[in-house]
Design a protein around this motif. Structure first.
Motif, PDB file in Angstrom:
ATOM      1  N   UNK A  34      -5.129   6.888  11.897  1.00  0.00           N
ATOM      2  CA  UNK A  34      -4.797   6.287  10.619  1.00  0.00           C
ATOM      3  C   UNK A  34      -6.051   5.767   9.947  1.00  0.00           C
ATOM      4  N   UNK A  35      -6.014   5.736   8.616  1.00  0.00           N
ATOM      5  CA  UNK A  35      -7.147   5.256   7.834  1.00  0.00           C
ATOM      6  C   UNK A  35      -6.605   4.551   6.598  1.00  0.00           C
ATOM      7  N   UNK A  36      -7.215   3.431   6.246  1.00  0.00           N
ATOM      8  CA  UNK A  36      -6.875   2.763   4.991  1.00  0.00           C
ATOM      9  C   UNK A  36      -7.985   3.051   3.987  1.00  0.00           C
ATOM     10  N   UNK A  37      -7.616   3.574   2.826  1.00  0.00           N
ATOM     11  CA  UNK A  37      -8.576   3.859   1.761  1.00  0.00           C
ATOM     12  C   UNK A  37      -8.334   2.842   0.654  1.00  0.00           C
ATOM     13  N   UNK A  38      -9.227   1.865   0.568  1.00  0.00           N
ATOM     14  CA  UNK A  38      -9.020   0.759  -0.359  1.00  0.00           C
ATOM     15  C   UNK A  38      -9.023   1.196  -1.820  1.00  0.00           C
ATOM     16  N   UNK A  39      -9.853   2.168  -2.175  1.00  0.00           N
ATOM     17  CA  UNK A  39      -9.917   2.629  -3.564  1.00  0.00           C
ATOM     18  C   UNK A  39      -8.577   3.185  -4.045  1.00  0.00           C
ATOM     19  N   UNK A  78       0.842  -1.201   0.000  1.00  0.00           N
ATOM     20  CA  UNK A  78       0.000   0.000   0.000  1.00  0.00           C
ATOM     21  C   UNK A  78       0.878   1.251   0.000  1.00  0.00           C
ATOM     22  N   UNK A  79       0.339   2.316  -0.541  1.00  0.00           N
ATOM     23  CA  UNK A  79       1.021   3.606  -0.442  1.00  0.00           C
ATOM     24  C   UNK A  79       0.855   4.085   0.998  1.00  0.00           C
ATOM     25  N   UNK A  80       1.717   4.980   1.407  1.00  0.00           N
ATOM     26  CA  UNK A  80       1.690   5.511   2.763  1.00  0.00           C
ATOM     27  C   UNK A  80       1.834   7.019   2.685  1.00  0.00           C
ATOM     28  N   UNK A  81       0.840   7.731   3.203  1.00  0.00           N
ATOM     29  CA  UNK A  81       0.848   9.194   3.118  1.00  0.00           C
ATOM     30  C   UNK A  81       0.420   9.820   4.438  1.00  0.00           C
TER      31      UNK A  81
END
Length: 122
Positions: free
Chosen positions: A52-57, A37-40
């Motif tokens: 933190x939040x994971x945005x699957x799209x 995953x990208x990390x920003x």
């Protein structure tokens, strides 16, 4: 999911603590056979208070502040959500994401304890 050794888990936590979260995600993703995953750093609309939040799209983990790039619990918790979505399972529960992250942290703490014992025996 592949079984990960405690030594590998401790290594991943150590990388994150050293400010190398992207490298940790690269190694973890490779070992588990998923896209990294990208990390920003940034906030996700509607999730303002989340660390933190994971945005699957976007296949992206967002952390609300730069200092959280060194927080293994946050990075690993969100990686769990990425892992679940990558394998086509709709969202893992927060409880399971917490357990996943804590498992890595326990491995790291165990590693520290064993080194402390070994160092005092010299």
């Amino acid at each position: 999911m592949n079984q990960l050794s405690d030594a590998f888990k401790a290594h991943i936590v150590q990388l994150i603590l050293m400010g190398k979260a992207d490298e940790a995600l690269e190694e973890l993703s490779e070992r588990l056979g998923v896209v990294k995953p990208k990390l920003k750093v940034g906030r996700v609309k509607g999730k303002g208070k989340a660390l933190g939040v994971y945005v699957s799209a976007k296949e992206t983990i967002y952390v609300s502040e730069g200092r959280l790039m060194r927080e293994p619990f946050v990075i690993l918790h969100e990686f769990y959500h990425h892992l679940r979505m990558f394998h086509g399972k709709h969202r893992g529960t927060e409880k399971h994401a917490n357990k996943f992250a804590l498992d890595f942290i326990r491995a790291y703490l165990s590693y520290l304890d064993s080194n402390r014992v070994n160092n005092t025996l010299d």
